[in-house]
Write a protein that holds these residues in place. Structure first.
Motif, PDB file in Angstrom:
ATOM      1  N   SER A 210     -18.982 -20.081  35.558  1.00 44.72           N
ATOM      2  CA  SER A 210     -18.073 -19.801  36.686  1.00 44.72           C
ATOM      3  C   SER A 210     -18.440 -18.518  37.410  1.00 44.72           C
ATOM      4  O   SER A 210     -17.909 -18.235  38.488  1.00 44.72           O
ATOM      5  CB  SER A 210     -16.635 -19.696  36.177  1.00 44.72           C
ATOM      6  N   GLU A 211     -19.349 -17.727  36.835  1.00 43.48           N
ATOM      7  CA  GLU A 211     -19.817 -16.477  37.448  1.00 43.48           C
ATOM      8  C   GLU A 211     -18.689 -15.465  37.626  1.00 43.48           C
ATOM      9  O   GLU A 211     -18.768 -14.588  38.479  1.00 43.48           O
ATOM     10  CB  GLU A 211     -20.525 -16.747  38.782  1.00 43.48           C
ATOM     11  N   THR A 212     -17.661 -15.595  36.829  1.00 38.55           N
ATOM     12  CA  THR A 212     -16.576 -14.615  36.837  1.00 38.55           C
ATOM     13  C   THR A 212     -17.037 -13.378  36.068  1.00 38.55           C
ATOM     14  O   THR A 212     -17.724 -13.501  35.049  1.00 38.55           O
ATOM     15  CB  THR A 212     -15.336 -15.195  36.115  1.00 38.55           C
ATOM     16  N   GLY A 213     -16.656 -12.224  36.540  1.00 45.21           N
ATOM     17  CA  GLY A 213     -16.889 -11.012  35.762  1.00 45.21           C
ATOM     18  C   GLY A 213     -18.304 -10.463  35.817  1.00 45.21           C
ATOM     19  O   GLY A 213     -18.631  -9.511  35.106  1.00 45.21           O
ATOM     20  N   ILE A 214     -19.168 -11.075  36.634  1.00 48.03           N
ATOM     21  CA  ILE A 214     -20.512 -10.513  36.830  1.00 48.03           C
ATOM     22  C   ILE A 214     -20.376  -9.107  37.408  1.00 48.03           C
ATOM     23  O   ILE A 214     -19.549  -8.866  38.288  1.00 48.03           O
ATOM     24  CB  ILE A 214     -21.300 -11.390  37.837  1.00 48.03           C
ATOM     25  N   LEU A 215     -21.179  -8.192  36.938  1.00 43.51           N
ATOM     26  CA  LEU A 215     -21.150  -6.833  37.496  1.00 43.51           C
ATOM     27  C   LEU A 215     -21.604  -6.859  38.962  1.00 43.51           C
ATOM     28  O   LEU A 215     -22.616  -7.499  39.279  1.00 43.51           O
ATOM     29  CB  LEU A 215     -22.087  -5.917  36.705  1.00 43.51           C
ATOM     30  N   PRO A 216     -20.879  -6.158  39.826  1.00 44.19           N
ATOM     31  CA  PRO A 216     -21.318  -6.101  41.227  1.00 44.19           C
ATOM     32  C   PRO A 216     -22.777  -5.667  41.369  1.00 44.19           C
ATOM     33  O   PRO A 216     -23.519  -6.226  42.190  1.00 44.19           O
ATOM     34  CB  PRO A 216     -20.354  -5.089  41.853  1.00 44.19           C
ATOM     35  N   ALA A 217     -23.216  -4.714  40.567  1.00 47.51           N
ATOM     36  CA  ALA A 217     -24.609  -4.244  40.681  1.00 47.51           C
ATOM     37  C   ALA A 217     -25.599  -5.355  40.313  1.00 47.51           C
ATOM     38  O   ALA A 217     -26.715  -5.394  40.831  1.00 47.51           O
ATOM     39  CB  ALA A 217     -24.827  -3.022  39.803  1.00 47.51           C
TER      40      ALA A 217
END
Lengths: 247, 247
Positions: free
Chosen positions: B113-120
């Motif tokens: 779901s690509e939730t919580g990926i670090l913005p960087a």
């Protein structure tokens, strides 16, 4: 603002009506071509210019895939590129188009070099690739739905060319014969995807506009050929001149 | 202006030196991971964030193909997408990464779901996709040459994970095992293409800059994990918190 969206069936009928009204089977160049009225030069001009469209279709499909984060959707779409590029040199739709080029007396290397393409052809085709790269995915898939209308024109073309032109045979027309097999499975997937994803009235309008845009892309290519090589037959600077690029 | 370009061999050595100097096998996070020093949370953070990179690789490859008008080059490149997406659901590199996610205790649906990926992580990975879409083809291919340095890190990783972590076994590490087979053929093609096409000094400089850029993309991802989950372990707003997305 929030109109109730028409049913799936009504929306599909709307999309099919766009083909009835605007698909390029209605263009006079296709009538000329399929009825045997084209000179050899005009057939060659069509093969050269249409090559540019063929050559950009896998690039368009790759541009679509470059925006899709769902591996399942990418995988379903990937077969389109495989159909055009094949699994080995000399296979696939682009190679089959070059067989047609050879059959009508053109050097396939000349055709593949993209020399002499009409600027209006480039503009229309490049606009389609950009559209698929930049517009919402729903618009990109909807634009591909001109394939809904393609089987009829391919059948008419195969019959017309076989009847009227010496170059036409099973090998030279293999591109169209293969598309009769490939296009229906592509378009069944694309149509269902659009019907599933165009849930609001605004979505349906956007999808319809995209399909209209695509019919414009196809029509404009034939208009360009007509103007340059049929009537008034005024070839723009730098475009293919009859006699160039022959075998 | 027109310096004589170094030989193919000298240029290849220059590219390999970039890996010696800057490839992310030198990053302290990899030392921590491969030596068994990572906590379960840190391993999970790495799996979640690295998923985003994996997920964008086929999109990057499609972006490349969308700019290639040569069917032979497209065909050669297509296998990369096939390797990642597979031929059926549950196959391919992305599915194998999700098996690793499951093995380390994460819900694969959460990871996908690509939730919580670090913005960087997103910024670095998205910059790579954009680079391949927008920069010259030579730069795009050169950027892929970090694969030259990948077999060693994959071997070190397989050995290190097997030695130090209970989750590690043939199935959970199948992603890395497969890359050991796939990467060398990809990179042999890419390296030859770059050596063939970087004919001037300016070309060689551009290719080297592209490869440096790509090492930055990889390094920045590990820096982001380090800062958020190792030291000072300051998790940015919205990013994955230990305990989330578990099986």
């Amino acid at each position: 603002m929030n109109q109730h969206a028409p049913t799936r069936k009504t929306f599909e009928a709307r999309l099919r009506q766009i083909g009835e009204d605007r698909y390029h089977d209605k263009h006079p160049f296709h009538h000329l071509l399929h009825s045997g009225g084209c000179t050899p030069d005009q057939v060659q001009a069509w093969v050269i210019n249409r090559y540019y469209y063929q050559s950009r279709i896998p690039m368009k499909d790759a541009a679509f895939m470059s925006r899709v984060s769902d591996p399942d959707l990418r995988r379903a779409w990937r077969s389109r590129i495989e159909d055009h590029d094949g699994r080995a040199p000399g296979e696939g739709g682009i190679a089959r188009w070059l067989k047609l080029a050879e059959a009508v007396g053109l050097d396939p290397d000349y055709v593949a070099s993209e020399t002499g393409i009409l600027p209006a052809t480039r503009f229309a085709v490049d606009a389609y690739v950009r559209f698929v790269r930049d517009e919402p995915l729903l618009s990109a898939v909807a634009a591909s739905l001109t394939e809904l209308f393609a089987p009829k024109i391919h059948k008419d073309r195969i019959a017309g060319l076989l009847q009227h032109y010496d170059f036409a045979n099973t090998e030279s027309l293999s591109y169209f014969q293969n598309r009769l097999k490939e296009a229906p499975q592509d378009v069944a997937f694309g149509l269902n995807w659009v019907l599933d994803h165009a849930v609001t009235q605004a979505d349906q309008n956007m999808a319809a506009r995209a399909l209209i845009f695509k019919t414009d892309v196809l029509w404009a290519q034939l208009d360009a050929i007509w103007l340059a090589y049929v009537e008034p037959a005024r070839i723009p600077p730098g475009a293919w001149q009859p006699g160039e690029g022959l075998l």
